[in-house]
Scaffold this motif. Structure first.
Motif, PDB file in Angstrom:
ATOM      1  N   VAL A  33      48.284   1.196  56.031  1.00 15.15           N
ATOM      2  CA  VAL A  33      46.949   1.776  56.155  1.00 15.15           C
ATOM      3  C   VAL A  33      45.913   0.780  55.646  1.00 15.15           C
ATOM      4  O   VAL A  33      44.917   0.516  56.289  1.00 15.15           O
ATOM      5  N   ARG A  34      46.217   0.198  54.477  1.00 15.86           N
ATOM      6  CA  ARG A  34      45.274  -0.751  53.899  1.00 15.86           C
ATOM      7  C   ARG A  34      45.141  -1.972  54.799  1.00 15.86           C
ATOM      8  O   ARG A  34      44.058  -2.496  54.991  1.00 15.86           O
ATOM      9  N   GLU A 116      29.634  17.597  57.857  1.00 15.22           N
ATOM     10  CA  GLU A 116      30.099  16.998  56.616  1.00 15.22           C
ATOM     11  C   GLU A 116      30.992  15.782  56.856  1.00 15.22           C
ATOM     12  O   GLU A 116      30.677  14.692  56.422  1.00 15.22           O
ATOM     13  N   THR A 117      32.114  15.968  57.491  1.00 10.03           N
ATOM     14  CA  THR A 117      32.985  14.824  57.777  1.00 10.03           C
ATOM     15  C   THR A 117      33.417  14.877  59.225  1.00 10.03           C
ATOM     16  O   THR A 117      33.460  15.941  59.827  1.00 10.03           O
ATOM     17  N   ASP A 132      39.416  11.210  57.628  1.00  8.27           N
ATOM     18  CA  ASP A 132      38.271  12.121  57.597  1.00  8.27           C
ATOM     19  C   ASP A 132      37.188  11.481  56.760  1.00  8.27           C
ATOM     20  O   ASP A 132      37.316  11.379  55.551  1.00  8.27           O
ATOM     21  N   PRO A 134      32.976  11.003  55.902  1.00  3.66           N
ATOM     22  CA  PRO A 134      31.620  11.525  56.124  1.00  3.66           C
ATOM     23  C   PRO A 134      30.820  10.555  56.959  1.00  3.66           C
ATOM     24  O   PRO A 134      31.071   9.347  56.970  1.00  3.66           O
ATOM     25  N   ASP A 136      27.864   9.207  56.792  1.00  7.97           N
ATOM     26  CA  ASP A 136      27.194   8.037  56.225  1.00  7.97           C
ATOM     27  C   ASP A 136      28.186   6.946  55.837  1.00  7.97           C
ATOM     28  O   ASP A 136      27.902   5.757  55.972  1.00  7.97           O
ATOM     29  N   LEU A 190      40.745  20.236  43.822  1.00  4.55           N
ATOM     30  CA  LEU A 190      39.912  19.815  44.947  1.00  4.55           C
ATOM     31  C   LEU A 190      40.685  19.909  46.265  1.00  4.55           C
ATOM     32  O   LEU A 190      40.117  20.259  47.304  1.00  4.55           O
ATOM     33  N   GLU A 191      41.980  19.635  46.217  1.00  8.95           N
ATOM     34  CA  GLU A 191      42.786  19.770  47.426  1.00  8.95           C
ATOM     35  C   GLU A 191      42.922  21.224  47.832  1.00  8.95           C
ATOM     36  O   GLU A 191      42.842  21.574  49.009  1.00  8.95           O
ATOM     37  N   ARG A 193      40.780  23.506  47.284  1.00 12.81           N
ATOM     38  CA  ARG A 193      39.495  23.940  47.828  1.00 12.81           C
ATOM     39  C   ARG A 193      39.342  23.476  49.267  1.00 12.81           C
ATOM     40  O   ARG A 193      38.853  24.209  50.130  1.00 12.81           O
ATOM     41  N   LYS A 194      39.802  22.250  49.534  1.00 14.75           N
ATOM     42  CA  LYS A 194      39.742  21.734  50.907  1.00 14.75           C
ATOM     43  C   LYS A 194      40.588  22.595  51.838  1.00 14.75           C
ATOM     44  O   LYS A 194      40.216  22.850  52.978  1.00 14.75           O
ATOM     45  N   GLU A 195      41.751  23.013  51.309  1.00 21.85           N
ATOM     46  CA  GLU A 195      42.645  23.861  52.111  1.00 21.85           C
ATOM     47  C   GLU A 195      41.961  25.170  52.469  1.00 21.85           C
ATOM     48  O   GLU A 195      42.041  25.646  53.596  1.00 21.85           O
ATOM     49  N   TYR A 197      38.808  25.693  52.673  1.00 22.73           N
ATOM     50  CA  TYR A 197      37.762  25.376  53.624  1.00 22.73           C
ATOM     51  C   TYR A 197      38.345  25.225  55.026  1.00 22.73           C
ATOM     52  O   TYR A 197      37.818  25.755  55.995  1.00 22.73           O
TER      53      TYR A 197
ATOM     54  N   PHE B 299      33.829  27.806  41.620  1.00 26.29           N
ATOM     55  CA  PHE B 299      33.102  27.420  42.830  1.00 26.29           C
ATOM     56  C   PHE B 299      31.616  27.704  42.638  1.00 26.29           C
ATOM     57  O   PHE B 299      31.005  28.411  43.429  1.00 26.29           O
ATOM     58  N   GLU B 348      33.804  16.505  43.406  1.00 32.18           N
ATOM     59  CA  GLU B 348      34.106  15.946  44.715  1.00 32.18           C
ATOM     60  C   GLU B 348      33.202  14.760  45.013  1.00 32.18           C
ATOM     61  O   GLU B 348      32.005  14.818  44.751  1.00 32.18           O
ATOM     62  N   GLU B 350      33.080  13.369  48.208  1.00 32.58           N
ATOM     63  CA  GLU B 350      32.597  13.497  49.582  1.00 32.58           C
ATOM     64  C   GLU B 350      31.346  14.343  49.648  1.00 32.58           C
ATOM     65  O   GLU B 350      31.242  15.371  48.971  1.00 32.58           O
ATOM     66  N   HIS B 351      30.422  13.952  50.504  1.00 31.08           N
ATOM     67  CA  HIS B 351      29.204  14.739  50.674  1.00 31.08           C
ATOM     68  C   HIS B 351      29.506  16.069  51.317  1.00 31.08           C
ATOM     69  O   HIS B 351      30.418  16.198  52.114  1.00 31.08           O
ATOM     70  N   GLY B 352      28.714  17.046  50.971  1.00 28.75           N
ATOM     71  CA  GLY B 352      28.816  18.333  51.650  1.00 28.75           C
ATOM     72  C   GLY B 352      29.825  19.277  51.038  1.00 28.75           C
ATOM     73  O   GLY B 352      29.816  20.462  51.312  1.00 28.75           O
ATOM     74  N   ALA B 550      48.770  17.134  49.361  1.00 27.74           N
ATOM     75  CA  ALA B 550      48.975  18.572  49.537  1.00 27.74           C
ATOM     76  C   ALA B 550      48.734  19.019  50.977  1.00 27.74           C
ATOM     77  O   ALA B 550      49.261  20.031  51.422  1.00 27.74           O
ATOM     78  N   LEU B 551      47.924  18.256  51.716  1.00 25.87           N
ATOM     79  CA  LEU B 551      47.622  18.651  53.087  1.00 25.87           C
ATOM     80  C   LEU B 551      48.603  18.037  54.076  1.00 25.87           C
ATOM     81  O   LEU B 551      48.406  18.114  55.273  1.00 25.87           O
ATOM     82  N   VAL B 556      49.671   5.253  51.819  1.00 22.53           N
ATOM     83  CA  VAL B 556      50.314   4.184  51.062  1.00 22.53           C
ATOM     84  C   VAL B 556      49.406   3.857  49.895  1.00 22.53           C
ATOM     85  O   VAL B 556      48.234   3.587  50.081  1.00 22.53           O
TER      86      VAL B 556
END
Lengths: 223, 591
Positions: A33-34, A116-117, A132, A134, A136, A190-191, A193-195, A197, B299, B348, B350-352, B550-551, B556
């Motif tokens: 990836v890098r 957002e993204t 994913d 954003p 900007d 945070l993960e 919360r993303k889930e 969302y 939240f 976080e 990331e924006h938004g 987790a998702l 890597v």
């Protein structure tokens, strides 16, 4: 969602050697990836600019071996060594310049995509990666690729030449140096919360009746 | 103890009994250390009467040495993995096994009733051994950020330890088989005061067991649970009439009627996990009673923080993310004059996904410094900074004993760098400072600034320095100071191995060093400049790790090399995994 694409001879395969050998150097990057990300960021930005500008004039699908496809709705750069043909829409040759994230800093995503993204898809040498990112940040990445060569005369062969701390931290999440580590507990939160969302984003597609309640919930989840 | 007094005491011939009585009032471990150095007799008296020991790194001594010196120990705290493990930087199998310690405890420590393992690997078998030997006496068991055990191990504990007052499992990685352990706790225990399985992934908990615990243990003071729906805990809250502290759970139903939740009258400490704006008003009726508030996993946006904090004039401890924003800090500074501890974590990037107002900068920090004069602990992630708030902290917050500042990478341009003057002012003003962390970016602190830290951090015992200094000269200057620095962690600095080694030799109190991100050589040879008896040097060479988040996304991750070095009176450890290399000069046996 309309997918307007254009093929450009990004790496100027038809032209002289310098760009070709440069491209081949990029191919030697590790297939991580890098590696992919650093390879993309080393793409000769002057080349990119001129090629895109020339590409818009010639239009699409003209039988040349195209090396790049750009997807308007997501702002995707698709470099590829092999030739592939991505058909353009029946709408024909329009002026694509304002929609290119690279040349137009005011690139706006289509109404359907969330502000957002957006996924940034990178096709490189037979591998595909989706990030994913954003809007900007995506613009910054593209701008950086253009600006990069004005700061360093030649892109180096084996190391990513990060000349200023500005670039360094912009690329920090990309080049892996020593990114700021997160506490496990917060990372997990945070993960989660993303889930949540993502789940509600999926539920949003259910129907207009559910949307007001869910939109309200979403508004809360976003903070 | 000055020589004059000493002579008088010696000449009076104080009896052992009298000495023992006096020592019963001396608890601070540094005072105890002084006592033990007076003479042989006092050393022995200290050994026999010492009640508590904290071993900051379990490899610095051996279980046998501990039991030889302090056979009547009542309370023991052991720490294993380096602190960086909390940030996923240390391999899971690095070490920190509890087994040898528990075996020794089972055999010799006849008085032990309080045990705290932090960042260690504890197996079910270990718990079984412990319980068989000490179960009837065990009052406090803390498995703090530990791993390696399952709910079967917990079952041994809760089935047999009827005297258990504290069971603390926060943030441990536990293999969950069932909820039997909690059921046994509910059936067998009537003296429980603290139960904590916060930030564990335990889901097979039965609410009726929690209610039973509340009914049976009238002295239950503190309960922190995993992600259990709050609406299902109404019965528990009703039964736990003496409850002082509650955390965890989940305000997970957006349309739920949380006004039905009646918290116990004596609740002073509250965590609000996953709570949203709409649910917040349920806290308002008793917000003025709150002393501790944990919003790390809530939240809530910036405005919500302002609304809530404004109603908490008695707040002493607050933990939250930087979504609190400068505005929230201003409200905090004007409303919460009793604030002693504040932790503002990184939210976080990331924006938004987080409130756009949720940035903390010099504006909020200055307000805080001038408003909350009782601050003792401040840990803060900022997006922007200047020297002024650091100077203000030095001027106003004289009680500060633990200060940690991290500069995030959100902004390209920082208003004012370097922070040399601010850091100097803070260190000179806060004389009580014992723990200090400064995590910046290249250009954040010059070599001169680094030398200020060396010069003015007289009482500091622990430091974390990230991306500070410009060259080896800065480090060498720094290391000529810091007379009391015992534990040093460094990340992302430009220092060479030679400079690191020389610095270690110059830091007179240093007994523990952790470094990641330095000028790595292929052999690590220059590090041997710091080779000396009893000084163990471990290297974790750079690794490439494949992870799945987790998702389900694969990534890597590159982990740069680490150095870990520490004094130890024990033999070099034999439980190193392949990822950890021991560095020593070939001529040295180091036994």
């Amino acid at each position: 969602m309309s997918r307007e694409t254009v093929e450009l001879d990004f790496f100027e395969m038809e032209k002289e050697n310098p760009s070709k050998s440069q491209f081949q150097k990029l191919l030697k990057q590790r297939r991580t990836v890098r590696g992919i990300q650093s390879a993309i960021s080393k793409i000769n930005p002057q080349l990119l600019k001129t090629v895109i500008e020339s590409g818009t004039a010639t239009g699409s699908s003209d039988g040349k071996s195209p090396a790049i496809g750009i997807s308007r709705d997501t702002g995707v750069l698709l470099p590829s060594k092999k030739s592939f043909s991505v058909p353009s829409t029946p709408k024909g040759n329009q002026n694509f310049v304002p929609t290119f994230p690279v040349v137009n800093p005011n690139f706006r995503p289509t109404p359907e995509s969330p502000p957002e993204t957006a996924p940034l898809t990178i096709f490189y040498n037979g591998t595909v990666s989706v990030f994913d990112v954003p809007r900007d940040k995506a613009e910054k990445i593209m701008k950086l690729a253009i600006d990069f060569n004005t700061k360093t005369v030649e892109s180096t062969e084996t190391e990513l030449a990060v000349s200023s701390s500005e670039e360094k931290h912009l690329l920090q999440t990309l080049n892996g140096g020593l990114p700021m580590a997160r506490r496990k507990s917060l990372l997990s939160f945070l993960e989660k919360r993303k889930e949540r969302y993502a789940k509600f984003r999926a539920l949003l597609s259910l129907g207009p009746a559910q949307i007001p309640v869910l939109a309200d919930y979403l508004a809360n989840i976003l903070v | 103890m000055r020589n004059g007094i000493l002579d008088r005491m010696m000449s009076f011939g104080i009896s052992d009994e009298a000495l023992g009585c006096v020592l019963g009032y001396i608890h601070d471990h540094r005072d105890r250390e002084s006592v033990s150095l007076v003479c042989r007799r006092w050393y022995e008296m200290d050994s026999m009467t010492r009640k508590h020991i904290t071993i900051a790194l379990c490899y610095t001594t051996s279980p046998a040495s501990l039991s030889r010196r302090f056979p009547y120990l009542e309370s023991l705290t052991l720490k294993g993995k380096p602190r960086a493990a909390m940030f996923n930087l240390i391999p899971e199998d690095w070490g920190g096994y509890a087994t040898p310690w528990i075996n020794e405890i089972a055999e010799t420590f006849r008085c032990l009733k309080s045990l705290h393992f932090r960042r260690m690997i504890v197996k079910d078998m270990d718990l079984e051994v412990l319980v068989r030997a000490r179960g009837y006496m065990l009052q406090d068991l803390k498995l703090d950020k530990c791993s390696g055990f399952s709910t079967d191990g917990l079952l041994y504990v809760t089935r047999s330890c009827r005297s258990l007052r504290t069971l603390f499992l926060e943030e441990s990685t536990i293999i969950e088989k069932d909820g039997e352990w909690l059921h046994e706790l509910a059936l067998n225990n009537t003296v429980l005061e603290t139960l904590n399985f916060y930030l564990t992934d335990l889901t097979k908990i039965k609410v009726r067991d929690l209610e039973l615990i509340a009914r049976n243990s009238r002295s239950l003071l503190s309960m922190k649970v995993s992600d259990y729906e709050i609406l299902d805990l109404v019965g528990f809250f009703h039964a736990a009439t003496a409850l002082n502290e509650f955390g965890g759970g989940s305000y997970g139903l957006p349309s739920g009627d949380y006004s039905a939740v009646a918290f116990p009258q004596s609740l002073h400490c509250l965590g609000l996990s996953y709570m949203e704006k709409n649910q917040m008003p349920i806290v308002f009726p008793f917000a003025h009673l709150l002393k501790k508030l944990d919003l790390l996993y809530a939240f809530l946006d910036t405005e919500d923080h302002c609304q809530l904090i404004h109603r908490c004039p008695n707040l002493e401890v607050l933990e939250t993310r930087n979504v609190i924003g400068d505005r929230g800090l201003e409200v905090l500074a004007s409303s919460c004059k009793k604030l002693r501890r504040l932790r503002i974590e990184r939210g976080e990037d990331e924006h938004g996904l987080e409130d756009e107002q949720g940035v903390v900068s010099q504006r909020g920090l200055t307000a805080l410094a001038q408003g909350c004069l009782e601050l003792e602990y401040l840990a803060i992630y900022v997006s922007d900074i200047t020297n002024a708030p650091l100077e203000s902290l030095g001027t106003f917050c004289k009680n500060l004993s633990d200060f940690r500042l991290v500069l995030l990478n959100r902004e390209e341009k920082i208003t004012e760098l370097p922070l040399d003057h601010g850091v100097r002012a803070l260190l000179r003003g806060c004389q009580k400072l014992k723990r200090f962390a400064l995590y910046l970016r290249p250009g954040g602190l010059t070599d001169v600034g680094l030398s200020y830290i060396g010069q003015y951090s007289h009482n500091v015992r622990w430091m974390l320095l990230g991306f500070v200094g410009e060259s080896d000269a800065g480090l060498l200057d720094f290391s000529r100071g810091c007379p009391n620095l015992q534990k040093l962690e460094m990340r992302g600095c430009v220092f060479s191995e030679h400079a690191l080694a020389v610095a270690v030799m110059q830091l007179i109190s240093l007994r523990y060093l952790w470094v990641q991100g330095y000028k790595v050589s292929s052999t690590g040879h220059d590090l041997l400049t710091m080779a000396r008896p009893f000084w163990n040097i471990e290297l974790i060479p750079s690794r490439t790790v494949f992870v799945t988040d987790a998702l389900g996304n694969d990534a890597v991750v590159e982990h740069p090399a680490h150095i870990l070095a520490y004094y130890s009176l024990a033999h070099p450890r034999t439980d190193r995994p392949k990822t950890v290399i021991r560095l020593y000069p070939s001529s040295c046996t180091n036994s």
